[in-house]
Design a protein around this motif. Structure first.
Motif, PDB file in Angstrom:
ATOM      1  N   GLY A  56       0.880  -1.319  -0.164  1.00  0.00           N
ATOM      2  CA  GLY A  56      -0.096   0.076  -0.013  1.00  0.00           C
ATOM      3  C   GLY A  56       0.739   1.290  -0.079  1.00  0.00           C
ATOM      4  N   LYS A  57       2.027   1.054  -0.140  1.00  0.00           N
ATOM      5  CA  LYS A  57       2.851   2.456  -0.164  1.00  0.00           C
ATOM      6  C   LYS A  57       3.522   2.770  -1.599  1.00  0.00           C
ATOM      7  CE  LYS A  57       4.125   3.938   4.169  1.00  0.00           C
ATOM      8  NZ  LYS A  57       4.322   5.172   4.596  1.00  0.00           N
ATOM      9  N   MET A  58       3.058   4.057  -1.909  1.00  0.00           N
ATOM     10  CA  MET A  58       3.477   4.595  -3.233  1.00  0.00           C
ATOM     11  C   MET A  58       4.949   4.878  -2.895  1.00  0.00           C
ATOM     12  SD  MET A  58       2.038   7.755  -5.664  1.00  0.00           S
ATOM     13  CE  MET A  58       2.291   8.893  -4.345  1.00  0.00           C
ATOM     14  N   VAL A  59       5.979   4.666  -3.901  1.00  0.00           N
ATOM     15  CA  VAL A  59       7.223   4.949  -3.942  1.00  0.00           C
ATOM     16  C   VAL A  59       7.590   6.318  -4.724  1.00  0.00           C
ATOM     17  CG1 VAL A  59       9.581   4.366  -4.332  1.00  0.00           C
ATOM     18  CG2 VAL A  59       7.905   2.548  -3.806  1.00  0.00           C
ATOM     19  N   LEU A  60       7.885   7.501  -3.746  1.00  0.00           N
ATOM     20  CA  LEU A  60       8.080   8.625  -4.539  1.00  0.00           C
ATOM     21  C   LEU A  60       9.510   8.945  -4.577  1.00  0.00           C
ATOM     22  CD1 LEU A  60       6.458  11.222  -5.854  1.00  0.00           C
ATOM     23  CD2 LEU A  60       6.642  12.221  -3.611  1.00  0.00           C
ATOM     24  N   PHE A  61       9.959   8.995  -5.624  1.00  0.00           N
ATOM     25  CA  PHE A  61      11.504   9.369  -5.886  1.00  0.00           C
ATOM     26  C   PHE A  61      11.519  10.680  -6.263  1.00  0.00           C
ATOM     27  CE2 PHE A  61      15.056   9.630  -8.649  1.00  0.00           C
ATOM     28  CZ  PHE A  61      16.029   8.742  -8.273  1.00  0.00           C
ATOM     29  N   VAL A  62      12.409  11.541  -5.327  1.00  0.00           N
ATOM     30  CA  VAL A  62      12.204  13.093  -5.521  1.00  0.00           C
ATOM     31  C   VAL A  62      13.525  13.430  -6.063  1.00  0.00           C
ATOM     32  CG1 VAL A  62      10.405  13.325  -3.711  1.00  0.00           C
ATOM     33  CG2 VAL A  62      12.714  13.203  -3.143  1.00  0.00           C
ATOM     34  N   TYR A  63      14.524  12.692  -6.318  1.00  0.00           N
ATOM     35  CA  TYR A  63      15.635  13.531  -6.493  1.00  0.00           C
ATOM     36  C   TYR A  63      16.892  12.629  -6.644  1.00  0.00           C
ATOM     37  CZ  TYR A  63      19.396  17.323  -6.371  1.00  0.00           C
ATOM     38  OH  TYR A  63      20.217  18.243  -6.778  1.00  0.00           O
ATOM     39  N   GLY A  64      17.562  12.269  -7.665  1.00  0.00           N
ATOM     40  CA  GLY A  64      18.605  11.413  -7.856  1.00  0.00           C
ATOM     41  C   GLY A  64      20.100  11.365  -7.350  1.00  0.00           C
ATOM     42  N   TYR A  65      20.332  12.736  -7.197  1.00  0.00           N
ATOM     43  CA  TYR A  65      21.609  13.392  -6.644  1.00  0.00           C
ATOM     44  C   TYR A  65      21.819  12.867  -5.157  1.00  0.00           C
ATOM     45  CZ  TYR A  65      22.938  15.540 -11.073  1.00  0.00           C
ATOM     46  OH  TYR A  65      22.977  15.709 -12.243  1.00  0.00           O
ATOM     47  N   SER A 115       6.245   6.315   0.492  1.00  0.00           N
ATOM     48  CA  SER A 115       7.668   6.427   1.013  1.00  0.00           C
ATOM     49  C   SER A 115       8.702   7.230  -0.052  1.00  0.00           C
ATOM     50  CB  SER A 115       8.372   4.937   1.093  1.00  0.00           C
ATOM     51  OG  SER A 115       8.330   4.429  -0.310  1.00  0.00           O
ATOM     52  N   ILE A 116       9.371   8.190   0.714  1.00  0.00           N
ATOM     53  CA  ILE A 116       9.987   9.298   0.094  1.00  0.00           C
ATOM     54  C   ILE A 116      11.517   8.799  -0.236  1.00  0.00           C
ATOM     55  CG2 ILE A 116      10.707  11.508  -0.416  1.00  0.00           C
ATOM     56  CD1 ILE A 116       8.006  12.342   1.141  1.00  0.00           C
ATOM     57  N   THR A 117      12.173   8.763  -1.548  1.00  0.00           N
ATOM     58  CA  THR A 117      13.432   8.290  -1.603  1.00  0.00           C
ATOM     59  C   THR A 117      13.961   9.222  -2.531  1.00  0.00           C
ATOM     60  OG1 THR A 117      14.499   6.229  -1.995  1.00  0.00           O
ATOM     61  CG2 THR A 117      12.572   6.616  -3.189  1.00  0.00           C
ATOM     62  N   GLY A 118      15.287   8.354  -2.758  1.00  0.00           N
ATOM     63  CA  GLY A 118      16.180   9.444  -3.722  1.00  0.00           C
ATOM     64  C   GLY A 118      17.321   8.314  -4.186  1.00  0.00           C
ATOM     65  N   GLY A 119      18.570   8.823  -4.641  1.00  0.00           N
ATOM     66  CA  GLY A 119      19.513   9.965  -4.089  1.00  0.00           C
ATOM     67  C   GLY A 119      19.058  10.213  -2.620  1.00  0.00           C
ATOM     68  N   GLU A 120      19.102  11.837  -2.563  1.00  0.00           N
ATOM     69  CA  GLU A 120      18.896  12.293  -1.232  1.00  0.00           C
ATOM     70  C   GLU A 120      17.916  13.212  -1.031  1.00  0.00           C
ATOM     71  OE1 GLU A 120      18.645  12.851   2.104  1.00  0.00           O
ATOM     72  OE2 GLU A 120      20.183  11.462   2.005  1.00  0.00           O
ATOM     73  N   PRO A 121      16.843  12.748  -0.481  1.00  0.00           N
ATOM     74  CA  PRO A 121      15.712  13.653  -0.439  1.00  0.00           C
ATOM     75  C   PRO A 121      15.860  14.978   0.268  1.00  0.00           C
ATOM     76  CG  PRO A 121      15.065  11.547  -0.017  1.00  0.00           C
ATOM     77  CD  PRO A 121      16.304  11.460  -0.044  1.00  0.00           C
ATOM     78  N   GLN A 122      16.660  15.156   1.245  1.00  0.00           N
ATOM     79  CA  GLN A 122      16.955  16.373   2.016  1.00  0.00           C
ATOM     80  C   GLN A 122      17.992  17.249   1.026  1.00  0.00           C
ATOM     81  OE1 GLN A 122      17.520  16.521   6.374  1.00  0.00           O
ATOM     82  NE2 GLN A 122      18.205  14.484   6.142  1.00  0.00           N
TER      83      GLN A 122
END
Length: 331
Positions: free
Chosen positions: A13-22, A69-76
């Motif tokens: 049930g978790k969408m994976v949101l990839f926000v930034y690849g660096y 779930s928010i992921t990357g790279g580095e989301p911060q």
């Protein structure tokens, strides 16, 4: 007792949101990112390239997402963007839409405050592997308390490279709420680097790395706040259940949903008028630009009876990119 975020993951049930690849902190030899995600500024919601906020919401609705779930790279490293999507999701789906974030940097109090205010529920820290065992008295210990002060649930999420008792100490001291250990895996993105470090695949396994698992489970597995996530569970449970949630929402009247969460239908290049003349109900086929998609069992029957000359059965993922798994010719 696993965390709420993990509970939702287990249900698919978790969408994976990839926000930034660096990720400017370090080049981890075990980083699993493939070439299409590494060092890019693109955003992806599951497999969908995000071009607007609406794309994120559409993808969440496609799978009836319980959380993100928010992921990357580095989301911060893209904090403004990360906070924007947190606010978007909370505004659309409400406070019950659980959010967690993976990060490899401490970030500091201001970042924790902004993430909390934007709607983040859980933050999972991944300290550099080189510092494992020497985290006490550093910014990594401090950020756990800061995150909690700012209203977040602080935790560790680490790859299962080796057992490390210091993580258990943080749990016992109450600094971290839980520690997730992901079975060490090889991927297309890290395979060569992993081999250079001396790691090999487990026999008869597609991704799990040989060794370490037994030692980790022996030293850390009995702790009530440690959860070991196997590669088999990720594939057989999390991924498959997410596909099933999608398939139930996007399937057409004539699509079959398999136990793996894929969609099965028939494909033919016959003229649509031929299907109409054969009495095929409209709800059992869809006309595309250069072909017709139809219930596979009807297509098979029509070909066997000589009403149509040829076609194929198609199995594909219900994801936005619609990757085809298998094609079976009928003639």
């Amino acid at each position: 007792m696993i965390s709420k975020g993990c509970e939702q993951c287990a249900k698919g049930g978790k969408m994976v949101l990839f926000v930034y690849g660096y990720c400017d902190q370090r080049d981890c030899f075990y980083c699993p990112l493939g070439e299409n995600r590494k060092n890019v500024t693109d955003v992806y919601a599951n497999e969908r390239l995000v071009e607007s906020d609406e794309d994120v919401l559409i993808e969440a609705n496609r799978m009836d997402a319980l959380g993100t779930s928010i992921t990357g790279g580095e989301p911060q490293e893209a904090l403004g963007r990360t906070c924007h999507y947190l606010e978007l999701l909370k505004d659309e789906f409400g406070e019950d839409h659980h959010t967690h974030l993976y990060t490899g940097i401490p970030g500091g109090r201001e970042n924790m405050r902004r993430l909390s205010e934007a709607g983040l529920d859980e933050i999972r820290f991944h300290p550099p592997y080189e510092q494992w065992g020497d985290l006490h008295g550093t910014e990594w210990e401090e950020i756990l308390h800061i995150a909690r002060d700012e209203g977040l649930t602080p935790a560790f999420e680490i790859p299962g490279i080796r057992a490390e008792e210091e993580f258990l100490e943080f749990l016992d001291e109450g600094a971290a709420e839980f520690c997730n250990i992901n079975e060490f895996e090889m991927s297309d993105g890290n395979y060569r680097r992993m081999q250079e470090q001396g790691f090999e695949l487990k026999e008869d396994h597609m991704s799990a790395v040989d060794g370490s698992r037994e030692d980790i489970l022996e030293e850390m597995g009995d702790h009530e706040k440690v959860y070991f996530c196997t590669s088999v569970f990720k594939d057989a449970a999390q991924h498959r259940r997410r596909l099933k949630r999608m398939a139930r929402n996007v399937r057409r009247e004539f699509d079959d949903v398999t136990d793996d969460g894929t969609l099965v239908y028939g494909k033919t290049y016959t003229n649509p008028d031929r299907l109409e003349s054969l009495g095929v109900p409209e709800e059992f086929y869809t006309v595309k630009t250069d072909h017709v998609e139809v219930a596979w069992w009807l297509l098979e029957e029509m070909i066997e009876e000589g009403d149509l000359e040829d076609g194929e059965i198609v199995e594909q993922y219900p994801t936005y990119d619609g990757q085809v798994v298998e094609r079976t010719p009928l003639a």
